[in-house]
Design a protein around this motif. Structure first.
Motif, PDB file in Angstrom:
ATOM      1  N   PHE A 133       0.817  -1.213   0.000  1.00  0.00           N
ATOM      2  CA  PHE A 133       0.000   0.000   0.000  1.00  0.00           C
ATOM      3  C   PHE A 133       0.852   1.265   0.000  1.00  0.00           C
ATOM      4  N   TYR A 134       1.831   1.333   0.877  1.00  0.00           N
ATOM      5  CA  TYR A 134       2.623   2.554   1.021  1.00  0.00           C
ATOM      6  C   TYR A 134       3.798   2.641   0.037  1.00  0.00           C
ATOM      7  N   CYS A 135       4.342   1.495  -0.356  1.00  0.00           N
ATOM      8  CA  CYS A 135       5.556   1.503  -1.187  1.00  0.00           C
ATOM      9  C   CYS A 135       5.299   1.082  -2.631  1.00  0.00           C
ATOM     10  N   GLY A 136       4.077   0.653  -2.932  1.00  0.00           N
ATOM     11  CA  GLY A 136       3.753   0.289  -4.309  1.00  0.00           C
ATOM     12  C   GLY A 136       4.450  -0.968  -4.797  1.00  0.00           C
ATOM     13  N   SER A 173      13.346  -2.854 -12.858  1.00  0.00           N
ATOM     14  CA  SER A 173      12.576  -3.239 -11.673  1.00  0.00           C
ATOM     15  C   SER A 173      13.434  -3.215 -10.415  1.00  0.00           C
ATOM     16  N   ASP A 174      14.758  -3.322 -10.585  1.00  0.00           N
ATOM     17  CA  ASP A 174      15.660  -3.280  -9.432  1.00  0.00           C
ATOM     18  C   ASP A 174      15.762  -1.846  -8.928  1.00  0.00           C
ATOM     19  N   ARG A 175      15.575  -1.661  -7.625  1.00  0.00           N
ATOM     20  CA  ARG A 175      15.554  -0.297  -7.091  1.00  0.00           C
ATOM     21  C   ARG A 175      15.744  -0.322  -5.581  1.00  0.00           C
ATOM     22  N   ILE A 176      15.933   0.844  -5.018  1.00  0.00           N
ATOM     23  CA  ILE A 176      16.032   1.006  -3.571  1.00  0.00           C
ATOM     24  C   ILE A 176      14.831   1.817  -3.111  1.00  0.00           C
ATOM     25  N   SER A 177      14.087   1.267  -2.164  1.00  0.00           N
ATOM     26  CA  SER A 177      12.886   1.937  -1.666  1.00  0.00           C
ATOM     27  C   SER A 177      13.196   2.613  -0.336  1.00  0.00           C
ATOM     28  N   PRO A 178      13.002   3.929  -0.241  1.00  0.00           N
ATOM     29  CA  PRO A 178      13.305   4.669   1.003  1.00  0.00           C
ATOM     30  C   PRO A 178      12.191   4.502   2.025  1.00  0.00           C
ATOM     31  N   LEU A 179      12.277   3.479   2.825  1.00  0.00           N
ATOM     32  CA  LEU A 179      11.218   3.178   3.785  1.00  0.00           C
ATOM     33  C   LEU A 179      11.013   4.308   4.786  1.00  0.00           C
ATOM     34  N   TYR A 180      12.104   5.009   5.124  1.00  0.00           N
ATOM     35  CA  TYR A 180      12.007   6.094   6.106  1.00  0.00           C
ATOM     36  C   TYR A 180      11.136   7.238   5.594  1.00  0.00           C
ATOM     37  N   VAL A 181      10.917   7.283   4.285  1.00  0.00           N
ATOM     38  CA  VAL A 181      10.047   8.301   3.692  1.00  0.00           C
ATOM     39  C   VAL A 181       8.634   7.760   3.500  1.00  0.00           C
ATOM     40  N   LEU A 182       8.535   6.509   3.060  1.00  0.00           N
ATOM     41  CA  LEU A 182       7.255   5.966   2.620  1.00  0.00           C
ATOM     42  C   LEU A 182       6.399   5.369   3.733  1.00  0.00           C
ATOM     43  N   LEU A 183       7.025   4.704   4.700  1.00  0.00           N
ATOM     44  CA  LEU A 183       6.261   4.008   5.729  1.00  0.00           C
ATOM     45  C   LEU A 183       5.993   4.887   6.948  1.00  0.00           C
ATOM     46  N   PRO A 184       4.825   4.776   7.539  1.00  0.00           N
ATOM     47  CA  PRO A 184       4.589   5.432   8.831  1.00  0.00           C
ATOM     48  C   PRO A 184       5.596   4.898   9.847  1.00  0.00           C
ATOM     49  N   ASN A 185       5.977   5.697  10.813  1.00  0.00           N
ATOM     50  CA  ASN A 185       7.007   5.304  11.779  1.00  0.00           C
ATOM     51  C   ASN A 185       6.655   4.018  12.515  1.00  0.00           C
ATOM     52  N   SER A 186       5.379   3.864  12.879  1.00  0.00           N
ATOM     53  CA  SER A 186       4.978   2.665  13.625  1.00  0.00           C
ATOM     54  C   SER A 186       5.136   1.405  12.784  1.00  0.00           C
TER      55      SER A 186
END
Length: 244
Positions: A133-136, A173-186
């Protein structure tokens, strides 16, 4: 021959049936780095293929593809897919029903999952749903994640790349997903906690040395076997259908 025997296609139209989509389908498959393995993969193939079809032929070709894919699935050559996923094309060959869900609907899914037994599967379902949902991310990308792909640092990231469990759709398709930006902290905190638990599990099963190349999401006793859609995804989809 199958359709002729089923009296769905006349003998004289057999050649037209195959040529309406055959060369286009082969062209798209030849550009891919791996053969489609799941429903998402096949839908992407058909979306790309329909872009090569003239507007007035979209309806006929989509019907041909439905028959063709159903036959291939019946033979056990490919996975089955929802025929409605193929029918949802507008006159320009683009998907017009994206099956999007809202933040409200996603929250309702998470709350519904938490109502039951909050066990390992439920935790993984919430984390997997959040990455989608958050990172596609696609289902195959999430289920194929390894422990080492989740990078813990001041700014946590996720390496999405081909590995021993899955192939990439293409080089891009290979990539780095910035979780600190995309995901809520919890959610990010829960994901990092789950990784630490997986490392402990790995150490316990491999003489105090964690195997960082094991799957991130897996059953406790199956660290190198990818979770099935039936086990992890379909129960969530059934909930979402009721919600949405």
């Amino acid at each position: 021959e199958h359709l002729i025997n089923e009296k769905k296609v006349a003998i004289k139209t057999g050649h037209d049936y195959l040529t309406s989509f055959g060369s286009k389908l082969l062209r798209i498959l030849a550009l891919r780095s791996s053969f489609p393995v799941d429903e998402d993969d096949w839908i992407e193939v058909y979306v790309e293929m329909f872009e090569l079809v003239r507007t007035k032929q979209i309806t006929a070709v989509s019907n041909h593809i439905i028959d063709f894919h159903q036959f291939a699935a019946d033979q056990g050559w490919v996975c089955a897919i929802d025929n409605n996923s193929i029918r949802r094309y507008g006159p320009n060959g683009k998907v017009v029903d994206a099956n999007l869900i809202t933040f409200h609907e996603f929250d309702a899914l998470v709350n519904e999952l938490k109502k039951g037994v909050f066990d390992r599967r439920t935790r993984m379902q919430i984390l997997i749903a959040s990455l989608g949902f958050y990172c596609g991310m696609r289902v195959s990308e999430i289920l194929g994640l390894r422990i080492c792909d989740l990078v813990e640092a001041r700014l946590s990231t996720l390496n999405i790349t081909a590995n021993q469990f899955r192939n990439s759709k293409s080089a891009t398709s290979d990539r780095i997903s910035p979780l600190y930006v995309l995901l809520p902290n919890s959610v990010l905190a829960d994901l990092l906690k789950f990784k630490q638990e997986r490392l402990i599990e790995s150490k316990l099963s491999s003489e105090n040395k964690a195997n960082h190349f094991e799957l991130l999401f897996c059953k406790a006793d199956q660290p190198i076997k990818m979770l099935s859609n039936d086990y992890i995804i379909k129960p969530m989809m059934n909930i979402l259908k009721d919600i949405a």
